[in-house]
Scaffold this motif. Structure first.
Motif, PDB file in Angstrom:
ATOM      1  N   ASN A 519       1.271  -1.321  -0.138  1.00 57.32           N
ATOM      2  CA  ASN A 519      -0.230  -0.102   0.308  1.00 57.32           C
ATOM      3  C   ASN A 519       0.303   1.237   0.000  1.00 57.32           C
ATOM      4  O   ASN A 519       0.184   2.167  -0.382  1.00 57.32           O
ATOM      5  N   GLY A 520       1.981   1.072   0.071  1.00 58.68           N
ATOM      6  CA  GLY A 520       2.889   2.442   0.546  1.00 58.68           C
ATOM      7  C   GLY A 520       3.994   2.780  -0.575  1.00 58.68           C
ATOM      8  O   GLY A 520       4.483   3.667  -0.684  1.00 58.68           O
ATOM      9  N   MET A 521       3.194   1.474  -1.794  1.00 60.64           N
ATOM     10  CA  MET A 521       4.442   1.447  -3.166  1.00 60.64           C
ATOM     11  C   MET A 521       3.562   2.982  -4.136  1.00 60.64           C
ATOM     12  O   MET A 521       2.635   3.531  -3.761  1.00 60.64           O
ATOM     13  N   ASN A 522       4.433   3.798  -4.143  1.00 59.85           N
ATOM     14  CA  ASN A 522       3.844   5.016  -4.847  1.00 59.85           C
ATOM     15  C   ASN A 522       3.186   4.354  -6.759  1.00 59.85           C
ATOM     16  O   ASN A 522       2.559   5.324  -7.119  1.00 59.85           O
ATOM     17  N   GLY A 523       4.055   3.486  -7.602  1.00 55.53           N
ATOM     18  CA  GLY A 523       3.018   2.564  -8.205  1.00 55.53           C
ATOM     19  C   GLY A 523       3.239   1.689  -8.478  1.00 55.53           C
ATOM     20  O   GLY A 523       4.246  -0.161  -7.619  1.00 55.53           O
ATOM     21  N   HIS A 524       3.286   0.481  -9.012  1.00 58.79           N
ATOM     22  CA  HIS A 524       2.364  -0.966  -9.173  1.00 58.79           C
ATOM     23  C   HIS A 524       2.440  -1.339 -10.583  1.00 58.79           C
ATOM     24  O   HIS A 524       2.124  -0.712 -11.772  1.00 58.79           O
ATOM     25  N   ASP A 525       3.453  -2.898 -10.209  1.00 54.97           N
ATOM     26  CA  ASP A 525       3.700  -3.251 -11.768  1.00 54.97           C
ATOM     27  C   ASP A 525       2.690  -4.679 -11.568  1.00 54.97           C
ATOM     28  O   ASP A 525       2.462  -5.027 -10.247  1.00 54.97           O
ATOM     29  N   SER A 526       3.026  -5.373 -12.862  1.00 49.76           N
ATOM     30  CA  SER A 526       2.178  -6.998 -12.543  1.00 49.76           C
ATOM     31  C   SER A 526       2.975  -8.277 -11.522  1.00 49.76           C
ATOM     32  O   SER A 526       1.500  -8.637 -10.853  1.00 49.76           O
ATOM     33  N   ILE A 527       4.332  -7.914 -11.878  1.00 47.90           N
ATOM     34  CA  ILE A 527       5.488  -8.448 -10.690  1.00 47.90           C
ATOM     35  C   ILE A 527       4.270  -7.915  -9.386  1.00 47.90           C
ATOM     36  O   ILE A 527       4.343  -8.884  -8.122  1.00 47.90           O
ATOM     37  N   SER A 528       3.627  -6.822  -8.747  1.00 48.03           N
ATOM     38  CA  SER A 528       4.022  -6.042  -7.783  1.00 48.03           C
ATOM     39  C   SER A 528       2.257  -7.336  -7.132  1.00 48.03           C
ATOM     40  O   SER A 528       2.111  -7.505  -6.013  1.00 48.03           O
ATOM     41  N   GLY A 554      -9.406  -3.876 -11.445  1.00 45.16           N
ATOM     42  CA  GLY A 554      -9.662  -2.656 -11.980  1.00 45.16           C
ATOM     43  C   GLY A 554      -9.127  -1.133 -12.495  1.00 45.16           C
ATOM     44  O   GLY A 554      -8.559  -0.361 -13.166  1.00 45.16           O
ATOM     45  N   GLU A 555      -7.281  -2.172 -11.820  1.00 45.32           N
ATOM     46  CA  GLU A 555      -6.624  -0.716 -11.902  1.00 45.32           C
ATOM     47  C   GLU A 555      -5.968  -0.746 -14.081  1.00 45.32           C
ATOM     48  O   GLU A 555      -5.073  -0.298 -14.132  1.00 45.32           O
ATOM     49  N   GLY A 556      -5.998  -1.763 -14.544  1.00 44.36           N
ATOM     50  CA  GLY A 556      -5.952  -2.792 -15.922  1.00 44.36           C
ATOM     51  C   GLY A 556      -5.268  -2.898 -15.948  1.00 44.36           C
ATOM     52  O   GLY A 556      -4.674  -3.375 -17.100  1.00 44.36           O
ATOM     53  N   PHE A 557      -4.937  -3.469 -14.693  1.00 40.06           N
ATOM     54  CA  PHE A 557      -3.535  -5.138 -15.475  1.00 40.06           C
ATOM     55  C   PHE A 557      -4.014  -6.497 -15.681  1.00 40.06           C
ATOM     56  O   PHE A 557      -4.822  -6.612 -15.017  1.00 40.06           O
TER      57      PHE A 557
END
Length: 753
Positions: A519-528, A554-557
């Motif tokens: 939750n504290g990450m600025n952004g996520h990728d599919s691995i996250s 919902g986030e488009g991943f």
């Protein structure tokens, strides 16, 4: 020869040679030189009494022939002829002779000729300056340029271009740039290209861009150079823009153009773009140039298009070591280690000598296909030819031994290399991750501390692998220490490190810290997303995993194979079998993911744990893997869990039929029979296993107490407190027997333990 040129004493006195050696000069097969008037062969014996007329007219062509063929004696002979027949020592003659001596690195003689010319012109000065430039005597370049300015000689675009090539620092370069502007030739393409080179080499690409924009009429050489500089700086879009401008302007790209643009974009170009570039190179008729072909092979290799790389390789009329290395590298990138090794052996059959770059790729191929035998032979070859001082070679050797589970050998190579760097340390970390000896895991952090004290700074890969080690060992204290260090060094903001931290906290049992990290990450990728879904899965929080799965979409991943597997595992652990079955049935139609054997095994586990053993067995029989030991092993495990003796016996028999030489299968079946109360059958299975002399590597468990890891194996007595541990275990067993009314059940517990 004396008939042709007179006595040898008349040769130029700088370096008197034997003119007879002139007949030994051999020209390259593809050499192109101006045709010589009245000459029908290269033998001067055929020259008649008209030799003076012939030489007086064609001596400039002969000087060009001397340079092109690398025959310095011919140039000296022509010089001697000009002296003998009192040829006027004008600027044209002097310029040509200075050029010959400069090309053959005879700069003292070139300078003497320069000093003897009574009337010099701009070309005279520029030719001498170019000679010193070619010999990398940059101080002499500037000294002569200063003299040229002092004597009031005019600087043209070629003079300024040559001087700019000698500018290796920005201060001198800017001074020459100012002089160019003052001279009014700043928009000249020759000068502009040299200014671009000077600024980009000094690290000022923005200034190079300004110069590029101010050039009036750009030629192919200028555009090629700008593409090259953009490529070095990683500016793929700008490089493509220049390439498109070249095509739009009607200029015809060369093989150098395509080599630059393909090399620039090979890391990020898509398959379609790559094919279009290849097609354009074919259209312009330059695809057979070896350097361009090598670039195309490399591009297809990076795109994972092995077959296209092979076609390009075999279509080349001339191949060099770079061609072979590019194809081998492509095989390694695509996981075709065996093909890489086979290609290397074919290379050796061709008698081509390998350089360190090629050997690094071959060693990577050995790592990929676990070919330790060839890797050891290559290690011996590296020692023999003296390449063991090459950092890339040493790193590849450490990686090869590490991935082959030969950590001790990797350590020997690692310790024997004095100039350690972070890539080398990252390579040996693989060995710590792969080893089955848990004692060695302690050394990774010790080694890490030693490298830090030695001034070696960790990078993203270092933290990712150290965190993976902590996760695999379930060392929360060590993992938190690494987390703190990533914050201190600023690497915590990187996605690779953040994802590794999520996995570490999840595997160390701290789902709360994993959630906080996510939750504290600025952004996520599919691995996250996959890491967090897996975290909920292994902690038995199936509903949270499903909710996060919906949020991810919902986030488009788009989910991938790993996402689906993690969700199926979460459903299996928490009894959400209907949700799991629904997801499995729609994974190919909705998400375009074809299920692999791991997905099928997860479904067998899910159905079995839900009590649907008949459906689980039918699922195996109707799957693409009806004879997979993995699927039947999963079914045996759930039959044992459900206490179903009928399906347990059927599944066990099938499993032993499919894997009659696998010790793990016999142990699983034996434990299943014991768990079902079929002690005689369990004993028979154990006896059969012993008769076949099968053995299984003992499993290992461990626990971290006070920042120290304690490892245990079945029936092991290596721990220093093993006597106290077994005493406590006996005490617990006595309490279980005392509290259990059914003695058979108590006996079963003892069998399972």
């Amino acid at each position: 020869m004396e008939a042709a040129f007179g006595a040898t004493a008349l040769l130029h006195p700088f370096k008197p040679p034997n003119p007879l050696l002139l007949t030994k000069a051999k020209l390259p097969d593809n050499a192109k030189y101006p045709s010589l008037k009245r000459v029908h062969s290269c033998s001067f014996s055929s020259i008649s009494t008209n030799k003076e007329l012939f030489l007086s007219e064609d001596w400039p062509h002969l000087l060009k022939l001397s340079i092109g063929s690398g025959n310095f004696l011919l140039g000296q002979a022509i010089h001697a002829f000009l002296i003998k027949y009192n040829s006027p020592n004008d600027a044209f003659q002097g310029n040509n002779l200075i050029n010959v001596y400069a090309k053959f690195n005879e700069l003292e003689d070139a300078r003497k000729l320069f000093d003897e010319i009574p009337v010099r012109n701009t070309i005279t000065w520029t030719t001498l300056i170019k000679g010193y430039l070619d010999n990398e005597d940059f101080e002499s370049v500037f000294r002569i340029a200063h003299d040229m300015y002092f004597y009031g000689e005019k600087f043209n675009e070629h003079t300024c271009s040559v001087i700019l090539q000698a500018c290796k620092d920005l201060i001198r370069g800017e001074q020459i740039h100012g002089f160019v502007i003052k001279s009014g030739i700043e928009d000249n393409v020759f000068v502009g290209t040299s200014l671009i080179s000077m600024y980009s080499t000094s690290g000022f690409l923005n200034e190079a861009e300004k110069v590029f924009e101010n050039i009036g009429l750009k030629d192919v050489r200028c555009l090629n150079y700008m593409i090259f500089e953009y490529g070095k700086a990683g500016c793929m879009v700008k490089a493509f823009r220049v390439f498109i401008d070249m095509l739009s302007s009607g200029l015809e790209p060369t093989d150098y153009t395509f080599t630059n643009i393909i090399s620039t974009c090979s890391e990020n170009v898509g398959i379609e773009e790559g094919r279009q570039l290849h097609g354009l190179a074919v259209k312009y008729g330059v695809i057979n140039v070896t350097s361009l072909g090598n670039a195309v092979i490399t591009m297809y290799g990076k795109l994972g298009m092995v077959e296209d790389s092979e076609r390009m390789f075999y279509s080349l009329s001339e191949r060099n070591l770079i061609s072979w290395t590019a194809l081998i590298s492509g095989y390694v990138r695509s996981g075709c280690g065996e093909k890489a090794v086979d290609m290397f052996l074919e290379l050796l059959d061709q008698g081509i000598y390998c350089d360190p770059g090629c050997l690094v790729n071959v060693l990577d191929g050995c790592s990929e296909c676990k070919n330790l035998d060839l890797g050891v032979q290559l290690h011996a070859f590296v020692i023999k030819v003296g390449y063991l001082c090459d950092g890339n070679i040493v790193t590849a050797l450490v990686d090869m031994y590490s991935k082959s589970d030969k950590l001790k050998s990797a350590k020997i190579v690692f310790d024997g290399f004095s100039n350690k760097h972070i890539a080398l340390f990252n390579a040996i970390l693989v060995g710590f991750m792969e080893t089955t000896n848990r004692d060695d895991d302690e050394d990774a952090m010790v080694l890490f501390c030693q490298l830090r004290l030695g001034g070696i700074k960790p990078d993203l890969v270092t933290f990712s692998r150290l965190l993976s080690l902590s996760a695999n060992q379930a060392c929360l204290v060590k993992g938190k220490s690494l987390h703190a260090y990533t914050i201190k060094t600023g690497f915590v903001a990187d996605l690779m490190v953040s994802n590794a931290l999520i996995t570490m906290y999840a595997k160390c049992g701290s789902i709360e810290d994993a959630c906080q990290m996510f939750n504290g990450m600025n952004g996520h990728d599919s691995i996250s997303w996959n890491a967090m879904v897996s975290a909920y899965s292994i902690h038995g929080q199936g509903k949270m995993a499903l909710l996060l799965f919906e949020e991810m979409k919902g986030e488009g991943f788009a989910p991938d194979e790993i996402t689906i597997l993690a969700i199926l595992q979460a459903c299996s652990y928490t009894g959400l079998w209907q949700d799991g079955l629904c997801l499995f049935n729609e994974m190919e139609s909705n998400y375009g993911i074809r299920p692999v054997i791991e997905h099928f095994a997860c479904m067998v586990d899910l159905l079995g744990k839900a009590g649907h053993l008949p459906e689980a067995m039918n699922f195996i029989n109707n799957s693409p893997f009806p004879d997979s030991p993995l699927l039947w092993r999963t079914l045996v495990s759930v039959c044992k869990l459900q206490g179903d003796s009928d399906f347990g016996m059927l599944a066990s028999k099938k499993l032993l039929d499919l894997s009659p030489e696998e010790a793990g299968s016999y142990i699983l079946v034996s434990n299943t029979y014991a768990g079902l109360g079929m002690l005689d059958e369990a004993a028979k299975v154990r006896t059969t296993m012993n008769d076949l002399k099968l053995s299984k590597v003992a499993g290992c468990s461990w626990i971290e107490i006070d920042n120290k890891v304690h490892c245990f194996v079945a029936s092991g007595k290596d721990h220093p407190e093993s006597r106290e541990i077994y005493a406590k275990l006996d005490q617990l067993m006595d309490e279980i027997k005392w509290k259990t009314s059914d003695t058979n059940d108590a006996h079963l517990i003892g069998e399972i333990v």
